[in-house]
Design a protein around this motif. Structure first.
Motif, short mmCIF file in Angstrom:
data_model
loop_
_atom_site.label_atom_id
_atom_site.label_comp_id
_atom_site.label_asym_id
_atom_site.label_seq_id
_atom_site.Cartn_x
_atom_site.Cartn_y
_atom_site.Cartn_z
N TRP A 2 0.80 -1.30 0.26
CA TRP A 2 -0.39 -0.05 -0.39
C TRP A 2 0.89 1.11 0.02
CZ3 TRP A 2 -4.55 1.80 -1.39
CH2 TRP A 2 -4.70 3.43 -0.75
N SER A 3 2.14 1.82 0.60
CA SER A 3 3.36 2.38 0.99
C SER A 3 3.46 2.46 -0.46
CB SER A 3 3.45 2.02 2.47
OG SER A 3 4.56 1.07 1.58
N VAL A 4 3.85 1.35 -1.36
CA VAL A 4 4.69 1.89 -2.59
C VAL A 4 4.04 2.50 -3.47
CG1 VAL A 4 5.38 0.85 -4.12
CG2 VAL A 4 6.11 -0.33 -1.90
N THR A 5 2.54 1.72 -3.25
CA THR A 5 1.35 2.35 -3.75
C THR A 5 1.30 3.94 -4.03
OG1 THR A 5 0.40 -0.41 -4.54
CG2 THR A 5 -0.80 1.85 -5.25
N ALA A 12 3.21 11.03 -8.87
CA ALA A 12 2.60 11.15 -10.55
C ALA A 12 1.50 12.11 -10.26
CB ALA A 12 1.95 9.81 -10.67
N VAL A 13 0.75 12.11 -8.96
CA VAL A 13 0.27 13.80 -8.95
C VAL A 13 0.89 15.07 -8.58
CG1 VAL A 13 -1.39 14.28 -7.71
CG2 VAL A 13 -1.44 12.50 -7.94
N SER A 14 1.78 14.83 -7.76
CA SER A 14 2.82 15.81 -7.96
C SER A 14 3.08 15.98 -8.95
CB SER A 14 3.33 15.33 -6.27
OG SER A 14 4.71 16.71 -6.52
N ALA A 19 3.95 20.16 -13.13
CA ALA A 19 3.58 20.40 -14.57
C ALA A 19 2.52 21.41 -14.61
CB ALA A 19 3.30 19.10 -15.65
N GLN A 20 1.22 21.24 -14.49
CA GLN A 20 0.43 22.71 -14.98
C GLN A 20 0.84 23.95 -14.46
OE1 GLN A 20 -3.29 20.90 -13.53
NE2 GLN A 20 -3.47 19.31 -15.48
#
Length: 119
Positions: A2-5, A12-14, A19-20
């Motif tokens: 769970w922690s790796v995911t 990825a969200v960060s 980028a935005q």
């Protein structure tokens, strides 16, 4: 697991938000830079108008206009008249029209009517 995911999802969200954010910041900076360039062009245009107004008012000479009475010499086969181009003060070298300047001369003749018919 769970922690790796969660770490992968958060990174990825960060990255996506970064980028935005950098895209929005770049778009904003580009907009402000274009306003800056337009204001510089407007300043150059305005200073050009001020400078040309100064040059036209203080540095460019006004055209010289004089009205002279012409005395024609009718003793010759074709009449000749001389126009004095010197100033009325008569000082030596004091010319009304400086050297190497263009001259435009307009002569207007008023001739009395005559009853004589010529063929």
């Amino acid at each position: 697991m769970w922690s790796v995911t969660s770490t992968n999802v958060i990174s990825a969200v960060s990255e996506r938000l970064q980028a935005q954010k950098s895209l929005a910041v770049n778009a904003g900076l580009t907009f402000f830079r274009s306003i800056y360039v337009c204001s510089m062009f407007f300043g150059i245009l305005a200073s050009g108008f001020v400078l040309s107004g100064f040059v036209m008012k203080y540095l460019v000479q006004n055209p010289i206009q004089t009205t002279e009475t012409l005395n024609f010499d009718y003793t010759k086969s074709s009449p000749v008249a001389f126009v004095p181009l010197m100033s009325s003060s008569g000082a030596r070298g004091d010319r009304v029209i400086p050297y190497n300047h263009k001259l435009q001369l307009a002569v207007s003749l008023t001739v009395p009517e005559s009853d004589t018919i010529t063929n």
